[in-house]
Design a protein around this motif. Structure first.
Motif, PDB file in Angstrom:
ATOM      1  N   LYS A   1      29.413 -23.407  -2.834  1.00 17.19           N
ATOM      2  CA  LYS A   1      28.482 -24.521  -2.810  1.00 17.19           C
ATOM      3  C   LYS A   1      28.295 -25.045  -4.230  1.00 17.19           C
ATOM      4  O   LYS A   1      28.723 -24.428  -5.201  1.00 17.19           O
ATOM      5  CB  LYS A   1      27.139 -24.093  -2.206  1.00 17.19           C
ATOM      6  CG  LYS A   1      27.263 -23.461  -0.821  1.00 17.19           C
ATOM      7  CD  LYS A   1      27.932 -24.403   0.168  1.00 17.19           C
ATOM      8  CE  LYS A   1      28.035 -23.776   1.559  1.00 17.19           C
ATOM      9  NZ  LYS A   1      28.735 -24.658   2.516  1.00 17.19           N
ATOM     10  N   TYR A   2      27.635 -26.196  -4.345  1.00 18.48           N
ATOM     11  CA  TYR A   2      27.413 -26.777  -5.672  1.00 18.48           C
ATOM     12  C   TYR A   2      26.685 -25.803  -6.595  1.00 18.48           C
ATOM     13  O   TYR A   2      26.996 -25.706  -7.776  1.00 18.48           O
ATOM     14  CB  TYR A   2      26.608 -28.069  -5.546  1.00 18.48           C
ATOM     15  CG  TYR A   2      27.399 -29.247  -5.027  1.00 18.48           C
ATOM     16  CD1 TYR A   2      28.622 -29.584  -5.587  1.00 18.48           C
ATOM     17  CD2 TYR A   2      26.921 -30.020  -3.974  1.00 18.48           C
ATOM     18  CE1 TYR A   2      29.351 -30.660  -5.119  1.00 18.48           C
ATOM     19  CE2 TYR A   2      27.643 -31.110  -3.495  1.00 18.48           C
ATOM     20  CZ  TYR A   2      28.856 -31.420  -4.070  1.00 18.48           C
ATOM     21  OH  TYR A   2      29.583 -32.486  -3.604  1.00 18.48           O
ATOM     22  N   ASN A   3      25.701 -25.100  -6.051  1.00 17.52           N
ATOM     23  CA  ASN A   3      24.935 -24.171  -6.874  1.00 17.52           C
ATOM     24  C   ASN A   3      25.811 -23.038  -7.404  1.00 17.52           C
ATOM     25  O   ASN A   3      25.639 -22.583  -8.540  1.00 17.52           O
ATOM     26  CB  ASN A   3      23.771 -23.598  -6.061  1.00 17.52           C
ATOM     27  CG  ASN A   3      22.811 -22.796  -6.912  1.00 17.52           C
ATOM     28  OD1 ASN A   3      22.091 -23.335  -7.754  1.00 17.52           O
ATOM     29  ND2 ASN A   3      22.798 -21.483  -6.723  1.00 17.52           N
ATOM     30  N   ASP A   4      26.770 -22.587  -6.608  1.00 16.25           N
ATOM     31  CA  ASP A   4      27.670 -21.515  -7.042  1.00 16.25           C
ATOM     32  C   ASP A   4      28.575 -21.967  -8.176  1.00 16.25           C
ATOM     33  O   ASP A   4      28.821 -21.211  -9.135  1.00 16.25           O
ATOM     34  CB  ASP A   4      28.533 -21.045  -5.867  1.00 16.25           C
ATOM     35  CG  ASP A   4      27.703 -20.532  -4.705  1.00 16.25           C
ATOM     36  OD1 ASP A   4      26.643 -19.939  -4.963  1.00 16.25           O
ATOM     37  OD2 ASP A   4      28.104 -20.743  -3.544  1.00 16.25           O
ATOM     38  N   VAL A   5      29.079 -23.186  -8.077  1.00 13.68           N
ATOM     39  CA  VAL A   5      30.085 -23.674  -9.022  1.00 13.68           C
ATOM     40  C   VAL A   5      29.458 -24.276 -10.279  1.00 13.68           C
ATOM     41  O   VAL A   5      29.962 -24.077 -11.397  1.00 13.68           O
ATOM     42  CB  VAL A   5      30.999 -24.714  -8.339  1.00 13.68           C
ATOM     43  CG1 VAL A   5      32.025 -25.263  -9.310  1.00 13.68           C
ATOM     44  CG2 VAL A   5      31.685 -24.099  -7.134  1.00 13.68           C
ATOM     45  N   HIS A   6      28.359 -25.010 -10.125  1.00 13.76           N
ATOM     46  CA  HIS A   6      27.790 -25.768 -11.243  1.00 13.76           C
ATOM     47  C   HIS A   6      26.613 -25.098 -11.924  1.00 13.76           C
ATOM     48  O   HIS A   6      26.242 -25.491 -13.033  1.00 13.76           O
ATOM     49  CB  HIS A   6      27.351 -27.154 -10.759  1.00 13.76           C
ATOM     50  CG  HIS A   6      28.466 -27.992 -10.272  1.00 13.76           C
ATOM     51  ND1 HIS A   6      28.306 -29.023  -9.351  1.00 13.76           N
ATOM     52  CD2 HIS A   6      29.798 -27.973 -10.547  1.00 13.76           C
ATOM     53  CE1 HIS A   6      29.477 -29.588  -9.105  1.00 13.76           C
ATOM     54  NE2 HIS A   6      30.388 -28.969  -9.813  1.00 13.76           N
ATOM     55  N   VAL A   7      25.992 -24.108 -11.274  1.00 13.23           N
ATOM     56  CA  VAL A   7      24.803 -23.476 -11.854  1.00 13.23           C
ATOM     57  C   VAL A   7      25.049 -21.992 -12.131  1.00 13.23           C
ATOM     58  O   VAL A   7      25.069 -21.558 -13.285  1.00 13.23           O
ATOM     59  CB  VAL A   7      23.575 -23.650 -10.931  1.00 13.23           C
ATOM     60  CG1 VAL A   7      22.326 -23.070 -11.605  1.00 13.23           C
ATOM     61  CG2 VAL A   7      23.355 -25.113 -10.595  1.00 13.23           C
TER      62      VAL A   7
END
Length: 399
Positions: free
Chosen positions: A142-148
């Motif tokens: 998910k975005y949170n996994d990749v970007h955060v």
């Protein structure tokens, strides 16, 4: 039991075992186990080209991505030793072997959720570059996994391993509470990019951050989705508010890569945030019209641009079907987060430094885009006469 101590740069202890001398301890002041890294700049060799070593050992996360390939090539041209973490099939990464001289490009498998593999990738580096990003979510990431969480983990481990410089590529229009345009809720891409910046700054305070606008170049995800046959409904192209409400300032991928390389070599870039933007601003409607004229699909061909809200069913159905058929890789890069990003106006803070402050000579779209879009031209195998297809007028520049 007697031991023999040898003097010099090495401190070696030797003891006799059954009449045979055995080495039981070796220590050098330059070993990484001493808690500090050696001064690699003291080992510079060569004249500064690809067959040199400039003293920089750089780990490039996201090396196989769009921007990563350009960064690796530019690092290799100046004699940088590169450690390239990869996931999945090694054959996707092996082509980067030719970016540097023999022995200068090293590969290691990693997983963004595996701290041990990340530590192994950065333990010998004095520079870490994070280019990992994802335009769309999948069932695994998910975005949170990749970007955060990913950048936060890489930044923390890099700091703990004694890395000197950390470069992080972010997004120009990142925001904690972005205004939805075509989406019904906040853009997960924009929010995660904002939170990722905050996480990197918290874990690695001296990190250098580049906020990039839409990046174009070979195999990009800005121009090519716009001219992809899946994006246009036959001859009718839907855009948010007909492209009249969006202003773009795209940047060439080679300029972004050069800015990253220049930031590495300039110690004054620590703790700073730079805007990776192009030299000119364009209205999206003018930019798209110009691109379709370049590929010989103008009004005579039947090209018509219209407001997306005038097509509430067919276009929505097409996007939904494409994401159902290929959820792990949306065909034509056609997905709602991508359309939201496409519809967003680039907001530039004039007080912040840009690529030009990093010594980058910016590329103009008028000089590069005709070549980039050449594979998408209509009548590709038609032997046209000189002047049969006139060169379209350049798009208007917005102030």
């Amino acid at each position: 039991m007697a031991t023999v101590a040898l003097t010099g740069p090495f401190v070696t202890k030797i003891k006799p075992v059954n009449g045979v001398l055995s080495i039981i301890y070796i220590k050098s002041s330059s070993y990484s186990t001493d808690g500090k890294k050696p001064n690699l700049a003291a080992y510079k060799r060569g004249t500064g080209g690809r067959s040199s070593f400039n003293g920089i050992v750089a780990t490039v996360f996201g090396c196989t991505g769009f921007v990563g390939r350009y960064v690796c090539n530019k690092l290799g041209k100046i004699g940088t030793q590169m450690i390239l973490p990869y996931r999945g099939d090694f054959y996707d990464a092996q082509r980067l072997k030719t970016a540097g001289d023999l022995g200068q490009v090293l590969f290691t498998p990693f997983d963004i959720r595996d701290e041990e593999s990340i530590a192994k990738a950065v333990q010998y580096s004095n520079v870490v570059i994070n280019l990992i990003g994802r335009d769309y979510e999948t069932k695994n990431f998910k975005y949170n996994d990749v970007h955060v969480e990913g950048p936060k983990r890489i930044a923390r481990i890099s700091r703990e391993m004694g890395v000197e410089r950390f470069i992080h590529l972010s997004y120009l229009n990142q925001a904690r509470y972005p205004q939805p345009l075509v989406l019904k809720s906040l853009s997960g891409y924009k929010v995660s990019k904002f939170l990722g910046e905050c996480a990197v700054k918290a874990e690695f305070p001296t990190a250098t951050i580049l906020r990039a606008s839409d990046i174009y170049g070979s195999e990009d995800r800005f121009l090519r989705p716009l001219v992809n046959p899946l994006r246009i409904n036959g001859q009718f192209l839907p855009l948010y508010k007909n492209g009249q409400a969006t202003i773009k300032q795209p940047v060439y991928v080679s300029d972004v890569a050069q800015g990253i390389v220049n930031a590495i070599r300039d110690p004054d870039t620590k703790c700073k945030t730079y805007l990776a933007i192009g030299p000119k601003r364009y209205l999206l409607a003018d930019l798209v019209d110009w691109c379709y004229k370049l590929i010989r699909k103008d009004e005579k061909w039947g090209y018509v641009r219209y407001d997306m809200k005038m097509d509430p069913f067919i276009f929505n159905l097409k996007v939904m079907l494409i994401n159902l058929i290929s959820p792990a890789y949306p065909l034509g890069n056609l997905h709602w987060e991508g359309i939201e990003k496409e519809s967003t106006t680039d907001v530039v803070d004039r007080c912040m430094p840009t690529l030009e402050d990093l010594g980058v000579t910016l590329t103009h779209m008028e000089d590069q885009v005709p070549w980039e879009l050449k594979p998408y031209r209509a009548y590709q195998y038609y032997m046209d006469k000189i002047g049969e297809f006139p060169t379209p007028e350049n798009p208007r520049v917005q102030i």
